[in-house]
Design an enzyme around this catalytic site. Structure first.
Site, PDB file in Angstrom:
ATOM      1  N   PRO A   1       0.792  -1.111  -0.147  1.00 12.19           N
ATOM      2  CA  PRO A   1       0.034  -0.152  -0.033  1.00 12.19           C
ATOM      3  C   PRO A   1       0.800   1.326   0.082  1.00 12.19           C
ATOM      4  O   PRO A   1       1.713   1.364   0.805  1.00 12.19           O
ATOM      5  CB  PRO A   1      -0.906  -0.076   1.189  1.00 12.19           C
ATOM      6  CG  PRO A   1      -1.043  -1.655   1.608  1.00 12.19           C
ATOM      7  CD  PRO A   1       0.505  -2.044   1.224  1.00 12.19           C
ATOM      8  N   CYS A   2       0.371   2.288  -0.953  1.00 14.59           N
ATOM      9  CA  CYS A   2       1.007   3.596  -0.837  1.00 14.59           C
ATOM     10  C   CYS A   2       0.425   4.423   0.254  1.00 14.59           C
ATOM     11  O   CYS A   2       1.081   4.930   1.101  1.00 14.59           O
ATOM     12  CB  CYS A   2       0.910   4.178  -2.008  1.00 14.59           C
ATOM     13  SG  CYS A   2       1.917   3.476  -3.342  1.00 14.59           S
ATOM     14  N   LEU A   3      -0.899   4.495   0.377  1.00 14.26           N
ATOM     15  CA  LEU A   3      -1.742   4.979   1.266  1.00 14.26           C
ATOM     16  C   LEU A   3      -1.415   4.212   2.642  1.00 14.26           C
ATOM     17  O   LEU A   3      -1.786   2.873   2.687  1.00 14.26           O
ATOM     18  CB  LEU A   3      -3.266   4.933   1.032  1.00 14.26           C
ATOM     19  CG  LEU A   3      -4.215   5.394   2.234  1.00 14.26           C
ATOM     20  CD1 LEU A   3      -4.041   6.802   2.544  1.00 14.26           C
ATOM     21  CD2 LEU A   3      -5.691   5.090   1.831  1.00 14.26           C
TER      22      LEU A   3
ATOM     23  N   ARG B   1       3.118   6.966   1.965  1.00 14.80           N
ATOM     24  CA  ARG B   1       4.499   6.965   1.939  1.00 14.80           C
ATOM     25  C   ARG B   1       4.959   7.043   0.484  1.00 14.80           C
ATOM     26  O   ARG B   1       6.198   7.611   0.515  1.00 14.80           O
ATOM     27  CB  ARG B   1       4.700   5.424   2.220  1.00 14.80           C
ATOM     28  CG  ARG B   1       4.470   4.413   1.343  1.00 14.80           C
ATOM     29  CD  ARG B   1       4.635   2.823   1.171  1.00 14.80           C
ATOM     30  NE  ARG B   1       4.415   2.005   0.191  1.00 14.80           N
ATOM     31  CZ  ARG B   1       4.974   2.091  -0.841  1.00 14.80           C
ATOM     32  NH1 ARG B   1       6.027   2.644  -1.028  1.00 14.80           N
ATOM     33  NH2 ARG B   1       4.483   1.421  -1.770  1.00 14.80           N
TER      34      ARG B   1
END
Length: 216
Positions: A138-140, A159
Site C-alpha cells: 500500500p502507498c496509502l 508513504r
C-alpha cells in the site's frame, strides 16, 4: 518540503506537477526508474465539495470514477493489497475489521476524539511482499478524522505517491470517503489534507504523456 493550499484537487494539479518537474530532486527508485521527487508534500483542499477532475489528468474522469467505486465498494481484481479491503475488511488473524465503521461509531460517540483513524499497512503481509523486487504494497498508509465545532477534518498519509498518474484519483477517491463519513456523523466536511512523504513523477516512463498534457 512543499505545501499547497487550494480549494480543490482541480486547482492544485498543474501547480503540483510543475513544482515537482522544476524543483524536485532527481531520484532513482529501487527498481532503477528515474523520477523527480519532493519529500513531504502537503496539500490542503479547503472545499472538498469541488470534485472536478483536472483537465490535464491523462487518465481522465473514468479512472477517477472507477477508483472511487473500488475504494468504497471493492474490486473483483486480485492484488496483494486492496484499499477497500484494508479499510473495510482489514485482515487480522481470522478476523476482518471494518475500520471505517469503527471511525463513524467512534465519532458519533465522542465528537472530540483523536482516535478516529485507520491504517492500511499489515506487517504480516506487507513485509513479506516487500521482499519481492516488484511486490506491491500500500502507498496509502493512514487516515484520520477530527470533528471540531461540527466540522469534519480529514488527514491522509501516503508513504509514496505518483503525482501525475495517481494523485488526482487518490485524492478525489478519499475525499468521497470523507463525504461518506461526514454524512454518517452529521457533520460538515471542511478540509482534506493529503501528505505524501515521497511525491514524485516518473520522468522517463511518463514522458510522452507529460508532453501531451503540456507539462514538458
Amino acid at each position: 518540503m512543499l505545501y499547497i493550499k487550494k480549494p480543490s484537487v482541480y486547482s492544485v494539479f498543474d501547480e503540483l506537477i510543475y513544482k515537482i518537474l522544476n524543483e524536485g530532486d532527481d531520484v532513482e527508485t529501487e527498481f532503477g526508474e528515474p523520477t523527480k521527487e519532493i519529500r513531504n508534500t502537503i496539500i490542503e483542499i479547503t472545499n472538498p465539495n469541488l470534485k472536478k477532475v483536472p483537465e490535464k489528468y491523462p487518465l481522465g474522469k473514468k479512472a477517477v470514477d472507477d477508483y472511487i467505486n473500488h475504494l468504497l465498494y471493492g474490486s473483483k481484481n486480485e492484488f496483494s493489497y486492496d484499499y477497500h479491503q484494508r479499510l473495510f475488511k482489514y485482515p487480522y488473524k481470522d478476523e476482518e475489521i471494518n475500520q471505517i465503521e469503527y471511525i463513524i461509531n467512534k465519532l458519533n460517540q465522542q465528537k472530540n476524539s483523536r482516535r478516529a483513524l485507520a491504517i492500511t499497512w499489515n506487517p504480516k503481509i506487507d513485509i513479506e511482499v516487500s521482499k519481492d523486487e516488484r511486490g506491491s504494497v500500500p502507498c496509502l498508509q493512514y487516515i484520520q478524522f477530527l470533528i471540531r465545532n461540527n466540522n469534519l477534518y480529514m488527514t491522509v498519509l501516503f508513504r509514496s505517491n505518483d503525482a501525475f498518474l495517481a494523485f488526482p484519483a487518490n485524492a478525489l477517491g478519499l475525499i468521497e470517503l470523507g463525504h461518506l463519513v461526514a454524512k454518517k456523523t452529521n457533520t460538515k466536511f471542511k478540509s482534506y489534507l493529503h501528505h505524501a512523504v515521497s511525491m514524485h513523477i516518473y520522468i522517463e516512463r511518463d514522458k510522452d504523456m507529460l508532453k501531451k498534457s503540456g507539462f514538458l
